[in-house]
Design a protein around this motif. Structure first.
Motif, short mmCIF file in Angstrom:
data_model
loop_
_atom_site.label_atom_id
_atom_site.label_comp_id
_atom_site.label_asym_id
_atom_site.label_seq_id
_atom_site.Cartn_x
_atom_site.Cartn_y
_atom_site.Cartn_z
N MET A 1 106.06 55.32 -1.55
CA MET A 1 105.22 54.48 -0.70
C MET A 1 105.04 53.10 -1.36
N THR A 2 105.24 51.99 -0.60
CA THR A 2 105.02 50.66 -1.18
C THR A 2 103.53 50.37 -1.18
N SER A 3 103.02 49.85 -2.32
CA SER A 3 101.59 49.61 -2.41
C SER A 3 101.23 48.25 -1.82
N LEU A 4 100.16 48.22 -1.06
CA LEU A 4 99.60 46.96 -0.57
C LEU A 4 98.44 46.63 -1.51
N PRO A 5 97.93 45.40 -1.45
CA PRO A 5 96.78 45.09 -2.31
C PRO A 5 95.63 46.05 -2.02
N GLU A 6 94.95 46.47 -3.06
CA GLU A 6 93.84 47.43 -2.96
C GLU A 6 92.79 46.91 -1.95
N SER A 7 92.41 47.75 -0.95
CA SER A 7 91.40 47.27 0.00
C SER A 7 90.00 47.63 -0.52
N PRO A 8 88.98 46.79 -0.23
CA PRO A 8 87.65 47.05 -0.80
C PRO A 8 87.11 48.41 -0.32
N ARG A 9 86.47 49.12 -1.25
CA ARG A 9 85.98 50.45 -0.95
C ARG A 9 84.68 50.38 -0.12
N PRO A 10 84.59 51.11 1.02
CA PRO A 10 83.35 51.03 1.81
C PRO A 10 82.17 51.65 1.06
N ALA A 11 80.96 51.23 1.41
CA ALA A 11 79.75 51.80 0.78
C ALA A 11 79.61 53.26 1.21
N PRO A 12 78.99 54.09 0.37
CA PRO A 12 78.81 55.50 0.77
C PRO A 12 77.92 55.62 2.00
N THR A 13 78.21 56.60 2.83
CA THR A 13 77.35 56.83 4.00
C THR A 13 76.06 57.52 3.53
N ARG A 14 75.07 57.54 4.43
CA ARG A 14 73.78 58.19 4.10
C ARG A 14 74.02 59.70 3.86
N ALA A 15 74.94 60.28 4.65
CA ALA A 15 75.21 61.72 4.53
C ALA A 15 75.77 62.04 3.15
N ALA A 16 76.67 61.17 2.64
CA ALA A 16 77.24 61.42 1.30
C ALA A 16 76.18 61.20 0.24
N GLY A 17 75.31 60.19 0.47
CA GLY A 17 74.26 59.86 -0.50
C GLY A 17 73.28 61.01 -0.69
N ALA A 18 73.21 61.92 0.30
CA ALA A 18 72.28 63.05 0.18
C ALA A 18 72.73 64.03 -0.91
N PHE A 19 74.00 63.91 -1.34
CA PHE A 19 74.52 64.82 -2.38
C PHE A 19 74.32 64.16 -3.75
N GLU A 20 73.39 64.69 -4.53
CA GLU A 20 73.08 64.13 -5.85
C GLU A 20 74.28 64.36 -6.79
N VAL A 21 74.70 63.31 -7.48
CA VAL A 21 75.88 63.44 -8.34
C VAL A 21 75.47 63.81 -9.76
N ARG A 22 75.93 64.99 -10.20
CA ARG A 22 75.72 65.42 -11.60
C ARG A 22 77.10 65.49 -12.23
N LEU A 23 77.46 64.44 -12.97
CA LEU A 23 78.85 64.32 -13.45
C LEU A 23 79.20 65.36 -14.50
N SER A 24 80.44 65.80 -14.48
CA SER A 24 80.94 66.75 -15.48
C SER A 24 80.91 66.10 -16.86
N ASP A 25 80.57 66.90 -17.89
CA ASP A 25 80.58 66.38 -19.27
C ASP A 25 81.98 66.52 -19.88
N SER A 26 82.91 67.12 -19.13
CA SER A 26 84.25 67.30 -19.71
C SER A 26 85.34 67.11 -18.65
N PRO A 27 85.39 65.92 -18.00
CA PRO A 27 86.48 65.70 -17.03
C PRO A 27 87.82 65.73 -17.74
N LEU A 28 88.85 66.08 -16.99
CA LEU A 28 90.19 66.15 -17.60
C LEU A 28 90.63 64.75 -18.04
N PRO A 29 91.16 64.59 -19.26
CA PRO A 29 91.63 63.27 -19.68
C PRO A 29 92.70 62.74 -18.72
N GLU A 30 92.71 61.41 -18.54
CA GLU A 30 93.57 60.78 -17.54
C GLU A 30 95.05 61.18 -17.66
#
Ligand code: COI
Length: 375
Positions: A1-30
């Motif tokens: 797939m050819t990449s186009l310039p990155e488009s700006p990310r939309p703000a989270p919706t209210r429905a998504a915001g209702a989910f409290e984010v508790r980040l993992s302390d051990s995400p997989l290294p990149e």
């Protein structure tokens, strides 16, 4: 797939915001994550987080959260382990060439989830929570959405009865989760024609049963016939209706279509015993748009066998979120074994697959407004 310039990310919706984010302390290294999503095998790799909320009969839904992906704490008496009160969905997040991330007709999955919950006597989850949980999870695990050809992030929402109680009645407590898995093609061989075994001694569902619901029990019932199919050298099983043992229903986890030499296309009608696939209904729409004669109707195995033998049926294909559109190259059963004439490269099957995936991956216009931007 050819990449186009990155488009700006939309703000989270209210429905998504209702989910409290508790980040993992051990995400997989990149570097490990990059290696895993380069050519993922279906359903084997999972992202760092999962979405979750809990329901009780007295308090409704609460504790909406995104948390570290990991094992569930289940009491051995949890009702789901005994009576199978469980439902699920399957949808995908697609990365477009400009880096944006989209999903396909998620309201249709939310509506089916609600119908499945009703049939399995599980609580209703609002479409807002269904969509919000998906968006919230994909936001946190955005780096897991692959960009390779035919890849996507498969999303698996599910709900189960978590009450510790052995009496047979509807649960008073349930858990809803979404897990996510970077995937390539569903079949290990890639997008190649598959072979189908028609089960004549087993049925997936009967009238008044749970066939139209997406519940684990339907898939459990398909596993022994699926083993039988594999022992006969076939990839997948196809079920016939339980009342007459003569009409095509669906495969273990996919709907089925047949294409005539005259260009007509047919799929078994929604009889109450088969799943109303989102891919199935999208295909019906695409076919109608392009002026095909398309029918939802009873299809007898005898009609299909005769059509394959005399050449009036030229293509057969399976469809589903996971399998997208997969050509069927061979159909076999206890007393027949037939090749599908255009099984490898049928024009209608190939054209539909291209039309659908072009919309999903943002390579073509989306005239029906099916795509839903997540990021
Ligand atoms: C899907 O297509 O998403 C399903 O749930 C079917 C399953 C066989 C993976």
């Amino acid at each position: 797939m050819t990449s186009l310039p990155e488009s700006p990310r939309p703000a989270p919706t209210r429905a998504a915001g209702a989910f409290e984010v508790r980040l993992s302390d051990s995400p997989l290294p990149e570097p490990d994550r990059r290696a895993l999503i380069a050519s993922p095998r279906f359903g084997t790799v999972f992202t760092d987080h999962m979405a979750r909320c809990t329901w009780t009969a007295g308090g409704g839904w609460s504790d909406r959260r995104i948390e570290k992906y990991g094992p569930l704490n289940l009491n051995p008496a949890a009702a789901v382990l005994h009576y199978g009160q469980e439902i699920f969905e399957g949808l995908k997040a697609y990365r477009h060439a400009d880096g944006s991330v989209w999903t396909f007709r998620p309201e249709a999955n939310a509506a089916r989830f609600a119908r499945s919950a009703h049939r399995l006597a599980l609580p209703q989850l609002s479409a807002e929570d269904f969509l919000g949980s998906i968006e919230a999870l994909v936001r946190v695990d955005a780096a897991w959405v692959p960009s390779g050809e035919e890849t996507s992030l498969y999303l698996r929402p599910f709900m189960y009865a978590s009450e510790d109680f052995l009496g047979v009645r509807a649960t008073q407590q349930a858990e809803y989760l979404v897990i996510a898995s970077p995937v390539g093609p569903y079949f290990a061989g890639g997008v190649k024609p598959v072979s189908i075994w028609v089960a004549q001694d087993y049925h997936r569902s009967g009238a008044g049963g749970t066939g139209a619901a997406k519940c684990g029990g339907n898939y459990a019932a398909s596993l022994l016939p699926q083993q039988e199919a594999q022992s006969k050298g076939c990839d997948q099983v196809c079920f016939l209706d339980a009342s007459t043992n003569s009409l095509l229903e669906e495969l273990g986890g996919m709907n089925v279509f047949i294409v005539g030499a005259d260009g007509s296309v047919a799929t078994p009608e929604l009889s109450g015993t088969i799943l109303e696939g989102v891919t199935r209904s999208s295909i019906l729409r695409l076919l109608a748009d392009s002026g095909h004669d398309v029918q939802e109707r009873p299809i007898a195995l005898a009609e299909l066998r005769a059509g394959l033998a005399d050449g009036s049926v030229t293509e057969v294909f399976a469809c589903g979120t996971a399998a997208v559109i997969t050509p069927i190259g061979r159909l076999a059963g206890a007393d027949f074994d037939l090749a599908v004439a255009d099984g490898a490269a049928g024009r209608v099957t190939t054209g539909l697959r291209e039309a659908l995936t072009d919309i999903q991956y943002g390579r073509a216009a989306d005239p029906h407004g099916w795509m839903h931007r997540l990021l």
